[in-house]
Design a protein around this motif. Structure first.
Motif, PDB file in Angstrom:
ATOM      1  N   LEU A   1       1.295  -1.144   0.013  1.00 39.43           N
ATOM      2  CA  LEU A   1      -0.236   0.042   0.243  1.00 39.43           C
ATOM      3  C   LEU A   1       0.737   1.509   0.466  1.00 39.43           C
ATOM      4  N   SER A   2       1.190   2.356  -1.280  1.00 43.95           N
ATOM      5  CA  SER A   2       1.458   3.370  -0.908  1.00 43.95           C
ATOM      6  C   SER A   2       1.077   4.467  -1.951  1.00 43.95           C
ATOM      7  N   ALA A   3       1.547   6.060  -1.983  1.00 42.39           N
ATOM      8  CA  ALA A   3       0.969   6.548  -3.349  1.00 42.39           C
ATOM      9  C   ALA A   3       1.178   6.108  -3.747  1.00 42.39           C
ATOM     10  N   SER A   4       2.003   5.333  -4.845  1.00 42.94           N
ATOM     11  CA  SER A   4       2.347   5.354  -6.030  1.00 42.94           C
ATOM     12  C   SER A   4       1.322   4.390  -6.814  1.00 42.94           C
ATOM     13  N   GLU A   5       0.943   2.969  -6.067  1.00 48.19           N
ATOM     14  CA  GLU A   5      -0.086   1.966  -6.479  1.00 48.19           C
ATOM     15  C   GLU A   5       0.096   1.219  -4.912  1.00 48.19           C
ATOM     16  N   VAL A   6      -1.162   0.140  -5.612  1.00 45.16           N
ATOM     17  CA  VAL A   6      -1.917  -0.730  -4.822  1.00 45.16           C
ATOM     18  C   VAL A   6      -1.236  -2.003  -5.327  1.00 45.16           C
ATOM     19  N   ARG A   7      -0.666  -2.710  -4.589  1.00 47.12           N
ATOM     20  CA  ARG A   7      -0.358  -4.099  -4.862  1.00 47.12           C
ATOM     21  C   ARG A   7      -0.241  -5.521  -4.172  1.00 47.12           C
ATOM     22  N   MET A   8      -0.972  -6.367  -5.164  1.00 44.87           N
ATOM     23  CA  MET A   8      -1.440  -7.542  -4.194  1.00 44.87           C
ATOM     24  C   MET A   8      -0.718  -8.775  -5.090  1.00 44.87           C
ATOM     25  N   THR A   9       0.189  -9.436  -4.511  1.00 41.94           N
ATOM     26  CA  THR A   9       1.100 -10.745  -4.674  1.00 41.94           C
ATOM     27  C   THR A   9       1.049 -11.669  -4.474  1.00 41.94           C
ATOM     28  N   ASN A  10       0.873 -13.306  -5.250  1.00 41.76           N
ATOM     29  CA  ASN A  10       0.414 -14.236  -4.304  1.00 41.76           C
ATOM     30  C   ASN A  10       1.625 -15.435  -4.757  1.00 41.76           C
ATOM     31  N   ASP A  11       1.826 -16.364  -4.204  1.00 45.10           N
ATOM     32  CA  ASP A  11       2.622 -17.421  -5.198  1.00 45.10           C
ATOM     33  C   ASP A  11       1.862 -18.413  -5.163  1.00 45.10           C
ATOM     34  N   GLY A  12       0.955 -18.866  -5.065  1.00 41.31           N
ATOM     35  CA  GLY A  12       0.446 -19.831  -5.509  1.00 41.31           C
ATOM     36  C   GLY A  12       0.246 -20.415  -7.215  1.00 41.31           C
ATOM     37  N   VAL A  13       0.184 -19.895  -8.096  1.00 39.89           N
ATOM     38  CA  VAL A  13       0.175 -19.918  -9.535  1.00 39.89           C
ATOM     39  C   VAL A  13       0.286 -21.557  -9.639  1.00 39.89           C
ATOM     40  N   THR A  14      -0.380 -22.129 -10.406  1.00 40.30           N
ATOM     41  CA  THR A  14       0.096 -24.238 -10.555  1.00 40.30           C
ATOM     42  C   THR A  14      -0.150 -23.770 -12.257  1.00 40.30           C
ATOM     43  N   THR A  15      -1.225 -23.195 -12.361  1.00 38.07           N
ATOM     44  CA  THR A  15      -1.604 -23.573 -14.019  1.00 38.07           C
ATOM     45  C   THR A  15      -1.812 -22.057 -14.623  1.00 38.07           C
ATOM     46  N   ALA A  16      -1.906 -22.386 -15.889  1.00 39.30           N
ATOM     47  CA  ALA A  16      -1.934 -21.322 -16.742  1.00 39.30           C
ATOM     48  C   ALA A  16      -4.023 -20.063 -16.424  1.00 39.30           C
ATOM     49  N   MET A  17      -3.859 -19.652 -15.923  1.00 35.97           N
ATOM     50  CA  MET A  17      -4.719 -18.415 -15.434  1.00 35.97           C
ATOM     51  C   MET A  17      -5.745 -18.554 -16.677  1.00 35.97           C
ATOM     52  N   GLY A  18      -7.232 -18.580 -16.495  1.00 39.04           N
ATOM     53  CA  GLY A  18      -8.049 -18.017 -17.137  1.00 39.04           C
ATOM     54  C   GLY A  18      -8.987 -16.666 -17.159  1.00 39.04           C
TER      55      GLY A  18
END
Length: 399
Positions: free
Chosen positions: A343-360
């Motif tokens: 959370l910051s003034a320049s951006e809001v970013r959310m990242t997770n490490d659980g990608v196992t297959t191509a995201m639809g």
């Protein structure tokens, strides 16, 4: 042909190359599967090394050595195949294990029976000892690879062990350790299968919980609409029927009923707007706390960098929607163990490490993107190296 072989080999070793991309259950299943495969590999390699070292001192025909070594290698290949394909040790769909299992079981039983037959007193002592080693290896593979998945497994183990002990007693009279080895091997495999299945059940429970939370929210919204508008809609229906009846008779009360119907319509529309507005109005701080609680219940760690008050006030509602939608996607579409929220003034970013297959296609993010564009904010979605990232960036800062 070469491309097909290459593709099959790639599919076989892909889990090893994508270890970080596997979920917790997938990693444990792969670890258990490989561990079980290494045990018969170690035993077979030990046998082959012992045979190679004993060849100069043993008076056995070379062809017998070749046949015995070939049998052990095929024994090993079937064992690896059964563990690799069995659904109890996998978290994704594989080729049916049935043909490999049945063929391997028949092959091992025939080898076991043949090696027991070669221990007849009519054969030379050295040949009988070599056959006894093959019998022990065959018994080991039977109890380690096949019996754990058979019905009446303990009766089968007793029968196999008693048969081996009776027929091998004359060849190796002072060795009784095989009476312990078969049940020990079966217990080891059964415990491994049980542990993997327990972890699968936990994962299914986590997915079910996430789905139930979404369903509960939808039911809550539907209930609010029903409680708020149901009575008014019923009244409007009765008023319209009464108005029709009065119109047919030319009754002077028609105008009054129509005015009441118009009033009910306006009140209903106003109340519907209040319900929808209450559902749509969300608070960033509340959503962050809710996401932390939800992810914690699912055994996912949320690491927060920055603070809510660092996000510009005009963008906090969009940021709140981002946190809600991204959290839902983590619970429903990933095998994440860690989530980072910046959370910051320049951006809001959310990242997770659980990608196992191509995201639809994620319809919730599509709707959020349209809302962000209307507010002059850019929504960026990226999936790379097992990381799935969603970002909100003011148009002037977008790169």
């Amino acid at each position: 042909m070469t491309d097909t072989i290459s593709a099959r080999l790639d599919n076989l070793i892909t889990p090893l190359h994508r270890w970080r991309g596997l979920g917790g259950v997938g990693k444990y299943a792969l670890y258990t599967r490989v561990s079980l495969q290494l045990i018969p590999v170690s035993v077979a390699l030990g046998y082959l090394v012992a045979v190679i070292n004993a060849v100069p001192t043993m008076d056995i025909a070379p062809w017998r050595m070749v046949v015995g070594s070939g049998y052990i290698l095929l024994l090993l290949a079937f064992a690896i195949g059964v563990f690799e394909l069995h659904p109890d040790l996998n978290t994704r769909e594989r080729r049916p294990v049935g043909p490999v299992f049945r063929l391997g079981l028949i092959f091992t039983l025939l080898g076991f029976a043949g090696s027991l037959a070669l221990q007849h007193p009519a054969f030379q002592p050295v040949e009988r000892q070599a056959a006894a080693i093959v019998s022990v290896l065959s018994l080991f593979v039977l109890c380690f690879v096949y019996v754990p998945w058979l019905r009446y497994r303990w009766i089968i183990i007793i029968g196999l062990t008693a048969t081996a002990g009776f027929l091998m007693g004359a060849t190796i009279p002072d060795s009784y350790w095989w009476w312990i080895m078969p049940p020990l091997m079966t217990v080891t495999v059964r415990m491994s299968i049980w542990t993997v299945n327990v972890m699968k059940e936990v994962e299914r429970s986590r997915e079910l919980e996430a789905s139930l939370r979404v369903t509960e929210e939808r039911l809550r919204f539907a209930q609010e609409l029903h409680d708020t508008l149901g009575q008014h809609l019923a009244a409007m229906s009765l008023k319209s029927e009464l108005a029709l009846a009065l119109a047919k008779r030319g009754d002077d009360r028609l105008e009054g009923e129509l005015r009441d119907l118009q009033k009910l319509t306006r009140v209903s529309m106003s109340q519907m707007r209040e319900v929808v507005q209450g559902y749509r109005s969300i608070n960033l701080a509340t959503e962050v706390e809710g996401a932390k609680s939800l992810l914690n219940d699912a055994r996912i760690t949320l690491r927060i960098h920055g603070a809510v008050d660092q996000v510009p006030a005009p963008q906090r509602e969009l940021a709140a929607w981002l946190v809600r939608e991204a959290t839902t996607n983590v619970l429903r579409h990933s095998d994440a163990t860690h989530v980072d929220l910046d959370l910051s003034a320049s951006e809001v970013r959310m990242t997770n490490d659980g990608v196992t297959t191509a995201m639809g296609r994620l319809s919730g993010l599509d709707a959020l993107r349209q809302r962000a564009q209307a507010a002059g904010v850019s929504l960026r979605v990226a999936c790379e190296g097992g990381q799935f990232t969603v970002r909100l960036i003011p148009e002037g800062d977008a790169v």
